[in-house]
Enzyme design. Structure first.
Site, short mmCIF file in Angstrom:
data_model
loop_
_atom_site.label_atom_id
_atom_site.label_comp_id
_atom_site.label_asym_id
_atom_site.label_seq_id
_atom_site.Cartn_x
_atom_site.Cartn_y
_atom_site.Cartn_z
N ASP A 37 -9.12 6.27 -0.17
CA ASP A 37 -7.94 6.53 -0.94
C ASP A 37 -7.21 5.10 -1.07
OD1 ASP A 37 -5.73 8.15 -1.59
OD2 ASP A 37 -4.66 7.50 0.40
N GLU A 77 -10.39 8.01 -4.95
CA GLU A 77 -9.65 8.78 -5.64
C GLU A 77 -9.41 8.15 -7.12
OE1 GLU A 77 -5.97 10.73 -4.03
OE2 GLU A 77 -4.87 9.09 -5.18
N ASP A 80 -3.00 8.66 4.47
CA ASP A 80 -4.02 7.87 3.52
C ASP A 80 -5.50 8.14 4.26
OD1 ASP A 80 -2.01 5.93 2.03
OD2 ASP A 80 -1.39 6.12 3.95
#
Length: 208
Positions: free
Chosen positions: A7, A68, A141
């Site tokens: 992330d 991501e 996160d």
């Protein structure tokens, strides 16, 4: 399949490693966050993120890396930092020869919660439940990184099988076309040889 989920972010870059297969509950391997000081210049912060991801790959030996996909946000400065960290993750993985997959937030949410509009709390709750963790992974996160890894284990495996099937079909089609082309070439050669022999026979007959 063991997947490292990333992330991306400059201040906090979430990392999560899970192991599993499509249709089966994945298991947790490791989870954590790379933090960089805000008083450092961006280049040095990116170096720290690179070193951190390198260390995780060395320690956990993932088969693939899921990152991501960066999307537009109102805060341009935030999205720039996210994109830079994302690029670092992809470069590190590519340097190791690891396949890299990009998943949008809505894809990840849909994979772990069933809804592409789930909020962060719902994602964290489902990640905790799916991995059967004794407590919720924090910060968000870290939970998001695990969600990315879970998404790739479940969806990436199916995608890979579809790609392999499509590749096999293309190869089979190419082989069939090659056989047809070879047969045509052989037939043309046979016709040319027969015509040449007919000409030779005609010439010989004329000489007599």
């Amino acid at each position: 399949m063991r997947v490292l989920g990333v992330d991306p972010g400059l201040t906090r870059c979430g990392l999560g490693v899970v192991e599993g297969a499509p249709g089966r509950p994945p298991t947790l391997v490791a989870v954590g966050v790379i933090r960089t000081p805000t008083d450092l210049d961006v280049a040095r912060r990116l170096v720290q993120i690179e070193a951190g991801i390198e260390q995780w790959i060395d320690e956990h030996a993932p088969d693939a890396v899921a990152v991501e996909r960066v999307f537009a946000q109102h805060n341009v400065r935030t999205v720039m930092g996210t994109a830079q960290a994302s690029g670092i993750a992809m470069v590190v993985a590519a340097r190791r020869g690891l396949p890299v997959a990009l998943h949008t937030p809505s894809e990840v949410k849909a994979a772990v919660t069933g809804s592409g509009r789930a909020d962060k709390d719902q994602v964290t709750t489902m990640v905790t439940r799916i991995l059967q963790l004794p407590e919720r992974p924090t910060p968000a996160d870290a939970a998001d990184a695990l969600a990315l890894a879970i998404c790739h284990v479940w969806r990436g495996g199916v995608t890979n099988r579809l790609q392999d099937a499509a590749k096999s079909q293309l190869e089979a089609r190419a082989q069939a076309q090659s056989k047809v082309q070879l047969a045509k070439v052989q037939a043309a050669l046979a016709q040319a040889t027969e015509a040449r022999e007919a000409q030779l026979r005609a010439v010989r007959g004329g000489r007599r």
